[in-house]
Design a protein around this motif. Structure first.
Motif, PDB file in Angstrom:
ATOM      1  N   ASP A  35       0.853  -1.192   0.000  1.00 55.12           N
ATOM      2  CA  ASP A  35       0.000   0.000   0.000  1.00 55.12           C
ATOM      3  C   ASP A  35       0.891   1.244   0.000  1.00 55.12           C
ATOM      4  O   ASP A  35       1.890   1.315   0.717  1.00 55.12           O
ATOM      5  CB  ASP A  35      -0.907  -0.005   1.238  1.00 55.12           C
ATOM      6  CG  ASP A  35      -2.056   0.985   1.109  1.00 55.12           C
ATOM      7  OD1 ASP A  35      -3.217   0.533   1.011  1.00 55.12           O
ATOM      8  OD2 ASP A  35      -1.804   2.205   1.106  1.00 55.12           O
ATOM      9  N   ASN A  97     -13.081  -3.289   2.064  1.00 55.79           N
ATOM     10  CA  ASN A  97     -14.115  -2.263   2.156  1.00 55.79           C
ATOM     11  C   ASN A  97     -14.995  -2.315   0.914  1.00 55.79           C
ATOM     12  O   ASN A  97     -14.507  -2.590  -0.187  1.00 55.79           O
ATOM     13  CB  ASN A  97     -13.472  -0.878   2.266  1.00 55.79           C
ATOM     14  CG  ASN A  97     -12.627  -0.738   3.513  1.00 55.79           C
ATOM     15  OD1 ASN A  97     -13.042  -1.140   4.588  1.00 55.79           O
ATOM     16  ND2 ASN A  97     -11.432  -0.188   3.368  1.00 55.79           N
ATOM     17  N   ASP A 105     -12.410   3.372  -1.308  1.00 59.42           N
ATOM     18  CA  ASP A 105     -11.912   4.457  -2.161  1.00 59.42           C
ATOM     19  C   ASP A 105     -11.656   3.990  -3.587  1.00 59.42           C
ATOM     20  O   ASP A 105     -11.896   4.743  -4.532  1.00 59.42           O
ATOM     21  CB  ASP A 105     -10.622   5.038  -1.583  1.00 59.42           C
ATOM     22  CG  ASP A 105     -10.882   5.844  -0.317  1.00 59.42           C
ATOM     23  OD1 ASP A 105     -11.978   6.433  -0.210  1.00 59.42           O
ATOM     24  OD2 ASP A 105      -9.998   5.870   0.552  1.00 59.42           O
TER      25      ASP A 105
HETATM   26  P1  5GP Z   1      -9.883   1.373   0.170  1.00 59.97           P
HETATM   27  O1  5GP Z   1     -10.204   2.605   0.967  1.00 59.97           O
HETATM   28  O2  5GP Z   1     -10.433   1.452  -1.228  1.00 59.97           O
HETATM   29  O3  5GP Z   1     -10.238   0.103   0.879  1.00 59.97           O
HETATM   30  O4  5GP Z   1      -8.299   1.320   0.073  1.00 59.97           O
HETATM   31  C1  5GP Z   1      -7.560   1.816  -0.984  1.00 59.97           C
HETATM   32  C2  5GP Z   1      -6.093   1.718  -0.622  1.00 59.97           C
HETATM   33  O5  5GP Z   1      -5.337   1.935  -1.805  1.00 59.97           O
HETATM   34  C3  5GP Z   1      -5.633   2.766   0.401  1.00 59.97           C
HETATM   35  O6  5GP Z   1      -5.084   2.093   1.537  1.00 59.97           O
HETATM   36  C4  5GP Z   1      -4.579   3.576  -0.359  1.00 59.97           C
HETATM   37  O7  5GP Z   1      -3.491   3.957   0.456  1.00 59.97           O
HETATM   38  C5  5GP Z   1      -4.170   2.627  -1.465  1.00 59.97           C
HETATM   39  N1  5GP Z   1      -3.722   3.286  -2.693  1.00 59.97           N
HETATM   40  C6  5GP Z   1      -4.349   4.312  -3.328  1.00 59.97           C
HETATM   41  N2  5GP Z   1      -3.677   4.640  -4.446  1.00 59.97           N
HETATM   42  C7  5GP Z   1      -2.609   3.800  -4.511  1.00 59.97           C
HETATM   43  C8  5GP Z   1      -1.537   3.665  -5.453  1.00 59.97           C
HETATM   44  O8  5GP Z   1      -1.434   4.372  -6.447  1.00 59.97           O
HETATM   45  N3  5GP Z   1      -0.630   2.693  -5.196  1.00 59.97           N
HETATM   46  C9  5GP Z   1      -0.718   1.881  -4.094  1.00 59.97           C
HETATM   47  N4  5GP Z   1       0.238   0.951  -3.944  1.00 59.97           N
HETATM   48  N5  5GP Z   1      -1.711   1.984  -3.197  1.00 59.97           N
HETATM   49  C10 5GP Z   1      -2.651   2.942  -3.407  1.00 59.97           C
END
Ligand code: 5GP
Length: 126
Positions: A35, A97, A105
């Motif tokens: 992440d 999520n 997200d």
């Molecule tokens: P969600 O809220 O959708 O469950 O989690 C999305 C996750 O994706 C977050 O923990 C965020 O830090 C991670 N994330 C968002 N954009 C990127 C990216 O460009 N690269 C990586 N490796 N992680 C990302």
């Protein structure tokens, strides 16, 4: 209402190699990477390569091979980072999520593997 997959989401771009990732493990069906904004010393995202919006979409429409592979990759990584009690670790948490209330997200199915410190209560008070 059927799910519509948005192929412009950030994980779709990672799968197409349009943006880089720090890969932990890759199989025919699954990609795991660190992440970008870790919530703990170990924070790894595991995603199916198939175009599923969230867990219930994946559970309903993924092939058996995809589901088994995804599950095994999560287990193998949890063990490899020595988070599992079986490997002498102190444990880990899996989070996926979905939707607005789940505060998702990125609309591509993913499992968070979080470990490396005591994580506290699972859900914050509202
Ligand atoms: P969600 O809220 O959708 O469950 O989690 C999305 C996750 O994706 C977050 O923990 C965020 O830090 C991670 N994330 C968002 N954009 C990127 C990216 O460009 N690269 C990586 N490796 N992680 C990302």
């Amino acid at each position: 209402m059927p799910y519509e997959y948005d192929d412009q989401n950030i994980f779709a771009k990672i799968l197409r190699r349009e943006i880089p990732n720090n890969t932990v493990m890759e199989t025919d069906y699954t990609l795991a990477f660190h992440d970008i904004n870790p919530a703990a010393p170990d924070h790894i995202l595991v995603i199916p390569k198939g175009f599923y919006v969230n867990y219930d979409h994946f559970a309903a429409e993924a092939t058996d091979a995809e589901v088994v592979d995804f599950t095994r990759v999560i287990g193998a990584i949890s063990h490899a980072i020595k988070a599992t009690p079986a490997s002498g670790g102190n444990g880990y948490r899996l989070i996926t999520n979905a939707g607005h209330d789940g505060v998702q997200d990125v609309p591509h199915m993913h499992m968070h593997i979080i470990a490396g410190r005591r994580l506290g209560r699972m859900i914050q008070p509202a």
